[in-house]
Design a protein around this motif. Structure first.
Motif, mmCIF file in Angstrom:
data_model
loop_
_atom_site.group_PDB
_atom_site.id
_atom_site.type_symbol
_atom_site.label_atom_id
_atom_site.label_comp_id
_atom_site.label_asym_id
_atom_site.label_seq_id
_atom_site.Cartn_x
_atom_site.Cartn_y
_atom_site.Cartn_z
ATOM 1 N N SER A 147 -17.605 7.551 -48.169
ATOM 2 C CA SER A 147 -18.445 8.180 -47.178
ATOM 3 C C SER A 147 -18.846 7.153 -46.141
ATOM 4 O O SER A 147 -19.232 6.039 -46.441
ATOM 5 C CB SER A 147 -19.682 8.758 -47.845
ATOM 6 N N ASN A 148 -18.733 7.600 -44.856
ATOM 7 C CA ASN A 148 -19.024 6.706 -43.747
ATOM 8 C C ASN A 148 -18.232 5.410 -43.862
ATOM 9 O O ASN A 148 -18.634 4.369 -43.347
ATOM 10 C CB ASN A 148 -20.512 6.394 -43.663
ATOM 11 N N GLY A 149 -17.080 5.456 -44.550
ATOM 12 C CA GLY A 149 -16.265 4.265 -44.667
ATOM 13 C C GLY A 149 -15.723 3.882 -43.315
ATOM 14 O O GLY A 149 -15.252 4.725 -42.566
ATOM 15 N N VAL B 264 -20.311 10.087 -31.622
ATOM 16 C CA VAL B 264 -21.405 9.897 -32.574
ATOM 17 C C VAL B 264 -21.401 10.969 -33.662
ATOM 18 O O VAL B 264 -22.233 10.932 -34.568
ATOM 19 C CB VAL B 264 -22.781 9.861 -31.867
ATOM 20 N N GLY B 265 -20.489 11.940 -33.566
ATOM 21 C CA GLY B 265 -20.302 12.884 -34.660
ATOM 22 C C GLY B 265 -21.118 14.154 -34.595
ATOM 23 O O GLY B 265 -21.265 14.853 -35.605
ATOM 24 N N THR C 198 -24.648 4.036 -34.281
ATOM 25 C CA THR C 198 -25.383 5.249 -33.931
ATOM 26 C C THR C 198 -24.928 6.427 -34.770
ATOM 27 O O THR C 198 -25.747 7.220 -35.256
ATOM 28 C CB THR C 198 -25.191 5.560 -32.434
ATOM 29 N N ALA C 199 -23.622 6.564 -34.966
ATOM 30 C CA ALA C 199 -23.097 7.670 -35.773
ATOM 31 C C ALA C 199 -23.585 7.580 -37.209
ATOM 32 O O ALA C 199 -23.936 8.591 -37.832
ATOM 33 C CB ALA C 199 -21.575 7.659 -35.730
ATOM 34 N N SER C 200 -23.616 6.377 -37.752
ATOM 35 C CA SER C 200 -24.096 6.180 -39.117
ATOM 36 C C SER C 200 -25.564 6.587 -39.246
ATOM 37 O O SER C 200 -25.966 7.216 -40.234
ATOM 38 C CB SER C 200 -23.910 4.716 -39.522
ATOM 39 N N ARG C 201 -26.365 6.237 -38.252
ATOM 40 C CA ARG C 201 -27.781 6.608 -38.280
ATOM 41 C C ARG C 201 -27.958 8.124 -38.251
ATOM 42 O O ARG C 201 -28.735 8.686 -39.027
ATOM 43 C CB ARG C 201 -28.510 5.969 -37.094
ATOM 44 N N LEU C 202 -27.238 8.812 -37.379
ATOM 45 C CA LEU C 202 -27.358 10.263 -37.285
ATOM 46 C C LEU C 202 -26.925 10.940 -38.584
ATOM 47 O O LEU C 202 -27.559 11.903 -39.038
ATOM 48 C CB LEU C 202 -26.515 10.789 -36.123
ATOM 49 N N ALA C 203 -25.852 10.439 -39.189
ATOM 50 C CA ALA C 203 -25.374 11.015 -40.449
ATOM 51 C C ALA C 203 -26.400 10.822 -41.563
ATOM 52 O O ALA C 203 -26.654 11.733 -42.362
ATOM 53 C CB ALA C 203 -24.045 10.382 -40.846
ATOM 54 N N SER C 204 -27.000 9.646 -41.602
ATOM 55 C CA SER C 204 -28.018 9.377 -42.627
ATOM 56 C C SER C 204 -29.241 10.245 -42.418
ATOM 57 O O SER C 204 -29.805 10.800 -43.376
ATOM 58 C CB SER C 204 -28.413 7.899 -42.596
ATOM 59 N N GLU C 205 -29.668 10.397 -41.183
ATOM 60 C CA GLU C 205 -30.838 11.233 -40.886
ATOM 61 C C GLU C 205 -30.598 12.691 -41.263
ATOM 62 O O GLU C 205 -31.523 13.399 -41.685
ATOM 63 C CB GLU C 205 -31.193 11.127 -39.409
#
Length: 227
Positions: free
Chosen positions: A11-13, A72-73, A99-106
């Motif tokens: 995930s998010n690799g 950013v997904g 930024t994409a990782s942050r949005l996915a985590s949120e």
């Protein structure tokens, strides 16, 4: 646009490095601006049309989504919320990743999203596995060979593919010329392209995808096709 090596299985690799042609234009500031707009206003009108087509006409429950150049997904987040099982994002610019990782985590879906940077799908179509649905939004106009890119993308799609492109008219051609001139003057290698809509649709048909949705407005045209 996207990828390097393979899509990975985590995930998010994230694998690979960015492409200088795209990194210098689609940089961290650009990614943050897109994220702010998404956070404040949600999807844009063209993005809503893409999601509505896929949800209402194709069906996304349990679907595996491959997005080429998803930035950013935000489209992937919307499709996961609507029932898709997982997404893979291929990106040629590395600047979106933080930024994409942050949005996915949120959003609580980081474990269902895989991101890969640096692989050019048109050059290495086997670098990523097949998906039920393939999405290319605001991508073909950034790539010089739309036929090769769409051919590779179509061969990855087992059920449907949807893509957007600028209308091919005097306004878009003039805009692309101005952008490309500016890029040349500042020494950047990025170029924009206004490809033939008919030729792009013909590529999908040649790969077994029959267009069943088309929408055109002043800024973006959307084409959806199914097997």
């Amino acid at each position: 646009m996207d990828d390097c090596c393979s899509a990975g299985d985590g995930s998010n690799g994230r694998t690979g490095a960015g492409n200088e042609r795209y990194d210098t234009v689609f940089d961290e500031r650009f990614a943050e601006r897109i994220a702010r707009q998404y956070t404040k206003r949600g999807l844009t009108a063209p993005e809503r049309r893409i999601v509505d087509y896929l949800v209402d006409e194709v069906g996304v429950d349990g679907a595996r989504i491959l997005e080429i150049g998803g930035g950013v997904g935000e489209l992937q987040l919307a499709l996961l919320e609507r029932g898709a099982s997982s997404t893979v994002n291929l990106e040629l610019s590395a600047a979106y990743e933080t930024t994409a990782s942050r949005l996915a985590s949120e959003a609580g879906v980081a474990d269902r999203m895989t991101r890969t940077v640096g692989v050019d799908l048109a050059e290495r179509p086997d670098a990523v596995g097949a998906a039920d649905i393939v999405v290319l939004h605001r991508v073909v106009c950034c790539y010089p060979d739309a036929d090769r890119l769409l051919s590779a993308a179509a061969d990855r799609a087992t059920r449907a593919l949807v893509f957007s492109h600028p209308p091919r008219n005097l306004i878009s051609r003039t805009g692309a010329f101005a952008v490309n001139l500016m890029m040349r003057l500042v020494g950047r290698s990025y170029r924009g392209f206004i490809h033939s809509p008919e030729a792009m649709v013909a590529v999908l048909a040649a790969h077994g995808l029959q267009p069943d949705y088309r929408h055109r407005d002043l800024s973006w045209c959307i084409v959806g096709a199914r097997r």
